[in-house]
Design a protein around this motif. Structure first.
Motif, mmCIF file in Angstrom:
data_model
loop_
_atom_site.group_PDB
_atom_site.id
_atom_site.type_symbol
_atom_site.label_atom_id
_atom_site.label_comp_id
_atom_site.label_asym_id
_atom_site.label_seq_id
_atom_site.Cartn_x
_atom_site.Cartn_y
_atom_site.Cartn_z
ATOM 1 N N THR A 1 19.231 -8.540 2.578
ATOM 2 C CA THR A 1 19.733 -9.803 2.062
ATOM 3 C C THR A 1 18.934 -10.360 0.888
ATOM 4 O OG1 THR A 1 18.438 -10.929 3.768
ATOM 5 C CG2 THR A 1 20.748 -10.473 4.272
ATOM 6 N N HIS A 2 17.717 -9.835 0.622
ATOM 7 C CA HIS A 2 16.884 -10.493 -0.391
ATOM 8 C C HIS A 2 16.044 -9.573 -1.268
ATOM 9 C CE1 HIS A 2 17.655 -13.911 2.343
ATOM 10 N NE2 HIS A 2 17.452 -14.671 1.290
ATOM 11 N N VAL A 3 15.659 -8.421 -0.825
ATOM 12 C CA VAL A 3 14.602 -7.674 -1.517
ATOM 13 C C VAL A 3 15.136 -6.810 -2.658
ATOM 14 C CG1 VAL A 3 12.793 -5.928 -1.254
ATOM 15 C CG2 VAL A 3 13.087 -7.701 0.489
ATOM 16 N N HIS A 4 16.045 -5.884 -2.375
ATOM 17 C CA HIS A 4 16.532 -4.927 -3.383
ATOM 18 C C HIS A 4 17.875 -5.406 -3.919
ATOM 19 C CE1 HIS A 4 13.356 -2.184 -2.217
ATOM 20 N NE2 HIS A 4 13.763 -2.236 -0.958
ATOM 21 N N VAL A 5 17.894 -5.811 -5.169
ATOM 22 C CA VAL A 5 19.138 -6.313 -5.758
ATOM 23 C C VAL A 5 20.217 -5.244 -5.693
ATOM 24 C CG1 VAL A 5 20.212 -7.209 -7.853
ATOM 25 C CG2 VAL A 5 17.897 -7.919 -7.229
ATOM 26 N N GLU A 6 19.878 -4.014 -6.067
ATOM 27 C CA GLU A 6 20.780 -2.871 -5.910
ATOM 28 C C GLU A 6 19.985 -1.721 -5.317
ATOM 29 O OE1 GLU A 6 23.044 -1.636 -9.231
ATOM 30 O OE2 GLU A 6 24.074 -3.551 -9.475
ATOM 31 N N GLN A 7 20.561 -1.047 -4.341
ATOM 32 C CA GLN A 7 19.839 0.007 -3.648
ATOM 33 C C GLN A 7 20.409 1.383 -3.991
ATOM 34 O OE1 GLN A 7 17.855 -0.605 0.048
ATOM 35 N NE2 GLN A 7 19.420 -2.075 0.707
ATOM 36 N N GLY A 8 19.510 2.346 -4.065
ATOM 37 C CA GLY A 8 19.902 3.736 -4.165
ATOM 38 C C GLY A 8 19.832 4.393 -2.803
ATOM 39 N N THR B 1 23.852 -3.903 -1.950
ATOM 40 C CA THR B 1 23.362 -4.928 -2.874
ATOM 41 C C THR B 1 23.055 -6.202 -2.109
ATOM 42 O OG1 THR B 1 25.532 -5.905 -3.373
ATOM 43 C CG2 THR B 1 24.862 -3.983 -4.685
ATOM 44 N N THR B 2 22.138 -6.974 -2.646
ATOM 45 C CA THR B 2 21.851 -8.269 -2.022
ATOM 46 C C THR B 2 23.028 -9.223 -2.195
ATOM 47 O OG1 THR B 2 20.717 -8.990 -4.036
ATOM 48 C CG2 THR B 2 19.351 -8.087 -2.275
ATOM 49 N N THR C 1 0.866 -1.175 0.000
ATOM 50 C CA THR C 1 0.000 0.000 0.000
ATOM 51 C C THR C 1 0.902 1.225 0.000
ATOM 52 O OG1 THR C 1 -0.060 0.238 2.407
ATOM 53 C CG2 THR C 1 -1.667 -1.280 1.424
ATOM 54 N N PRO C 2 0.328 2.410 -0.150
ATOM 55 C CA PRO C 2 1.180 3.607 -0.037
ATOM 56 C C PRO C 2 1.927 3.677 1.294
ATOM 57 C CG PRO C 2 -0.934 4.181 -1.007
ATOM 58 C CD PRO C 2 -1.041 2.753 -0.578
ATOM 59 N N GLU C 3 1.361 3.096 2.349
ATOM 60 C CA GLU C 3 2.010 3.132 3.655
ATOM 61 C C GLU C 3 2.918 1.928 3.893
ATOM 62 O OE1 GLU C 3 -1.410 3.181 3.348
ATOM 63 O OE2 GLU C 3 -1.480 5.389 3.281
ATOM 64 N N LEU C 4 2.612 0.790 3.269
ATOM 65 C CA LEU C 4 3.348 -0.442 3.510
ATOM 66 C C LEU C 4 3.902 -0.991 2.206
ATOM 67 C CD1 LEU C 4 0.862 -2.259 5.930
ATOM 68 C CD2 LEU C 4 2.909 -0.982 6.575
ATOM 69 N N SER C 5 5.201 -1.210 2.186
ATOM 70 C CA SER C 5 5.837 -1.858 1.036
ATOM 71 C C SER C 5 7.167 -2.424 1.512
ATOM 72 C CB SER C 5 6.059 -0.859 -0.101
ATOM 73 O OG SER C 5 6.939 0.170 0.307
ATOM 74 N N PRO C 6 7.701 -3.433 0.826
ATOM 75 C CA PRO C 6 8.938 -4.072 1.295
ATOM 76 C C PRO C 6 10.092 -3.080 1.395
ATOM 77 C CG PRO C 6 7.868 -5.434 -0.363
ATOM 78 C CD PRO C 6 7.134 -4.128 -0.358
ATOM 79 N N ALA C 7 10.673 -2.995 2.591
ATOM 80 C CA ALA C 7 11.799 -2.086 2.812
ATOM 81 C C ALA C 7 13.122 -2.829 2.886
ATOM 82 C CB ALA C 7 11.580 -1.310 4.113
ATOM 83 N N GLY C 8 13.095 -4.123 2.731
ATOM 84 C CA GLY C 8 14.315 -4.915 2.796
ATOM 85 C C GLY C 8 14.119 -6.132 3.671
ATOM 86 N N ALA C 9 15.042 -7.073 3.553
ATOM 87 C CA ALA C 9 15.029 -8.285 4.371
ATOM 88 C C ALA C 9 16.171 -8.201 5.368
ATOM 89 C CB ALA C 9 15.172 -9.528 3.501
ATOM 90 N N LEU C 10 15.846 -8.408 6.630
ATOM 91 C CA LEU C 10 16.821 -8.307 7.715
ATOM 92 C C LEU C 10 17.069 -9.700 8.288
ATOM 93 C CD1 LEU C 10 18.400 -6.334 9.655
ATOM 94 C CD2 LEU C 10 16.386 -6.451 11.148
#
Length: 759
Positions: A600-607, A701-702, A576-585
């Motif tokens: 470790t899993h969500v964003h292959v490369e991060q800005g 990066t993941t 949702t606009p309030e909830l979205s994957p922010a990364g895997a910890l």
């Protein structure tokens, strides 16, 4: 050479190689304190060691504070009765004693010295053992022939102020008594009413019968035989411990004694119990044929003679193996921690009750994995727990420590709940750091849907949830498959009562679910027919739809398949606009404590923006574990020395984080070693914002985060909790296919805890 002889030769050589390579023997000594500098040396030896010596000289009880004594056991033998090998001498007994020491360390974290003494005289041997009291917290006597073992233990117990325990006697007796307690429960009989025939009056046989007498079996109901016949009042040459059982009439035969007997206890030799005599025993007889390697009667022969018999042996290839390792590491652990002066009858009986009660509980997930394929449900073929049940340490040691305190044998009083939690943290490495999470989960009642509800690990998690939490498990799967696997695993959960089932093939909510999925995805290329197909076969999509509709509070998926595949369906329905994957910890628990790694899993490369969001989410989640976050932004660039992609991203994230006040520590960008080494970091950037070692490592990066996670798990022996999907408000978690049952239970606790309860 025939195939069987060849196989035996290979096994023999493998056993010899195991003892010879890569270093001879099975033990080594390691320091527990740093020894890297001159200052360390001055404290460990001269002159600093004198301070500890003077304190102990003034108060000998302080030896357990300033030395390893309270966690040190001597395993002592003269080699006169080794396993099934007989009197092979002290030196030949050394591999066995080393093995016993390894078991102490493996199962209870107790350090041991094995001591082999070339002394056949029992009184001289006892005198030598007594002189070792200043060194050890307890003594384990081992493989000393009867009746000499009775003499040695009696003298040592009288003269020494620390526990002395002849395991061949008492360890075997405790495990036998626990199994008998459960066998009597199943047979509907009472100890005071049964009649026992014992064959074998050596150390183990006498100790077992003594323990059964203390459980309530009258002496007059116990008849004992040895190689010379029945024990009776006219026999000579018997030790006092054996004479207690010399109550039968002279001339009585084994066959006569077995008629109508409720139990046979054999600690003698192979084939000594005729099947014909088993047929003459009472209904539902208890047959403990414990001779090794060949029992007094083979279980199949005993079962044929008495189909209702409950049978135990000393072998691991049959049910109900009477194995001393179920007892001795844990009874010593409790005795040492309570600084007991002895292991008395109250402590032994507490050990019996604890072992017996554990067998009656649902088998733990770890045991199910260790003994995959075996049915481990309390009953005639499961009277006692398995040795690799990790619950033995906290269950038995706490019971023994309590009995030591209540009976007056303890010199140290323990807070038993704190003690239990400390022991659980030893066997379940995640226990300590997860304690707050489990406590928070008990404050809320959440419905957790498992996408792969047919998986054995999920079923075991559902079992624990039904027993220990207020959360409700919902399993997606075919009811008949779930029922079959519950039965195979020996679990007690039932659909409806303990969990719910969503059957993808016939659930009445199917139409509502595919329509909800289509409503969300219709402008993303999903037609009604495709929505129907997805919601009929894709269990992750079903679980996400359930959470979207409010039929569940959180979902767990990922026991098979790729992480990003599952994440796609989770994001489709729950972002949702309030909830979205922010990364895997990922939380990796190391010997030195917990260390978190993201993403470790969500964003292959991060800005910069996603990195900053990952940092904020990680700080929030780390506090769920009762820890203050110290976050390092890790890169190949170190404090601006490289114009690399990850360096620029980290510097951008740092600028975003610096734009507002933050209530946690963070610093970057830096190499991983600088994150973990405060001295190195201070040399590189004096006055940096991190205090001490970082406990959260964030990568751009993941690839980098995943490599760090895997190295910590594989090379450093870390235990992973997670990955934890951040940014979704605890509505979804995606595990990985290698997740263990314990790991899945940890994620279920995270999913079961209302985020609001963490503040």
């Amino acid at each position: 050479m025939d195939p069987e002889a060849s196989r035996q030769q290979l096994e023999r050589q493998a056993a010899l190689d195991y003892h010879a390579y890569p270093r001879p023997g099975k033990l080594e000594i390691r320091p527990t304190k740093p020894m890297a500098t001159a200052r360390d040396l001055s404290r460990a030896y001269s002159p600093g060691v004198a301070e500890a010596c003077l304190e102990i000289a003034a108060d000998p009880a302080l030896a357990t504070r300033y030395t390893a004594k309270r966690n040190l056991v001597a395993v002592i033998s003269n080699g006169t009765a080794v396993l099934g090998l007989g009197n092979i001498g002290a030196q030949a007994a050394k591999p066995v004693m080393e093995g016993k020491a390894v078991l102490f360390k493996k199962f209870a974290g107790i350090d041991c010295f094995d001591i082999e003494v070339d002394e056949p005289d029992p009184e001289a041997l006892a005198d030598l053992v007594c002189r070792l009291e200043p060194t050890f917290g307890a003594i384990n006597l081992e493989d000393i022939k009867a009746p000499d073992c009775f003499t040695v233990e009696r003298i040592c117990r009288d003269r020494m102020g620390i526990p002395v325990f002849h395991d061949d006697q008492h360890g075997t007796a405790i495990v036998v008594a626990a199994a008998v307690q459960n066998a009597l429960r199943l047979a509907g009989k009472r100890a005071q009413d049964i009649r026992i025939v014992g064959l074998g009056a050596g150390a183990a046989g006498v100790a077992c019968l003594t323990m059964l007498h203390k459980m309530g079996v009258p002496l007059d109901n116990i008849t004992v035989f040895d190689r010379s016949g029945v024990l009776h009042a006219g026999r000579t040459g018997l030790a006092p411990e054996q004479m207690i059982f010399a109550t039968a009439p002279a001339g009585l035969t084994l066959e006569q004694a077995l008629k109508g007997a409720d139990m046979f206890l054999g600690l003698s030799g192979p084939g000594a119990l005729p099947a014909e005599s088993v047929r003459e025993m009472a209904e539902t007889p208890i047959i403990f044929a414990l001779a090794n390697p060949t029992p007094e009667i083979m279980p199949d022969a005993a079962r044929t003679a008495a189909p209702g018999a409950m049978i135990a042996t000393g072998r691991s290839d049959f049910p109900n193996q009477v194995n001393n390792v179920l007892c001795f590491p844990f009874i010593f652990r409790g005795a040492l921690d309570a600084e007991a002066t002895e292991i008395n009858d109250a402590m032994k009986l507490a050990c019996v009750d604890a072992i017996a009660a554990l067998a009656r509980q649902t088998t733990s997930a770890e045991v199910g994995v260790a003994y995959e394929g075996e049915r481990l449900t309390f009953g005639p073929d499961y009277l006692i727990p398995k040795p690799f049940d990790p619950r033995l340490l906290p269950t038995v040691a706490v019971a023994v420590a309590r009995a030591a305190m209540e009976s007056g044998a303890a010199r140290r009083l323990l807070d038993l709940e704190d003690y239990r939690q400390a022991l659980e943290a030893e066997v379940f490495k995640s226990s300590l750091v997860m304690r707050g999470v489990f406590a928070a989960a008990r404050l809320s009642r959440r419905r957790i849907v498992f996408a792969e509800g047919e998986d054995d690990r999920v079923l075991r998690t559902a079992q624990v949830m039904s027993e220990d939490s207020t959360d409700r498990a919902i399993l997606i799967g075919r009811p008949e498959v779930i029922a079959q696997r519950i039965d195979r695993a020996g679990l007690s959960i039932q659909p409806g009562r303990d969990f719910e089932i969503v059957n993808p093939e016939s659930d009445e909510r199917y139409r509502d679910y595919w329509q909800s999925y289509h409503q969300v995805m219709r402008r993303h290329g999903v037609t009604p027919d495709l929505a129907k197909a997805v919601l009929r076969t894709n269990t992750t999509a079903i679980a996400a739809t359930m959470v979207h509709r409010g039929d569940a509070d959180s979902l767990i998926c990922g026991t098979f398949g790729q992480y990003l595949w599952h994440l796609n369906y989770v994001s489709q329905m729950l972002s949702t606009p309030e909830l979205s994957p922010a990364g895997a910890l990922s939380l990796v628990i190391l010997e030195d404590g917990p260390l978190f790694v993201a993403d470790t899993h969500v964003h292959v490369e991060q800005g910069p923006e996603t990195l900053a969001r990952t940092v904020l989410a990680a700080a929030r989640h780390v506090r769920r574990f009762g820890l203050e976050p110290k976050i390092a932004l890790c890169s190949g660039s170190q404090f601006g020395n490289l114009d690399s992609r990850s360096g620029r991203a980290m510097r951008g994230a740092l600028a975003i984080l610096d734009s507002q006040p933050r209530d946690f520590q963070y610093e970057g960008e830096m190499h991983t070693d600088a994150a973990l080494d405060p001295a190195l970091r201070e040399r590189l950037l004096p006055g940096n914002r991190l205090e001490g070692a970082a406990n959260v490592l964030v990568y751009a990066t993941t690839d980098a985060a995943g490599a760090a996670r895997n190295l910590l798990k594989s090379a450093a022996g870390g235990l992973e909790v997670g990955p934890i999907l951040m940014g979704m408000g605890n509505r979804a978690h995606i595990v990985t296919p290698g997740v263990t049952p314990r790991g899945l239970l940890n994620i279920a606790a995270l999913a079961g805890a209302d985020v609001a309860t963490y503040g």
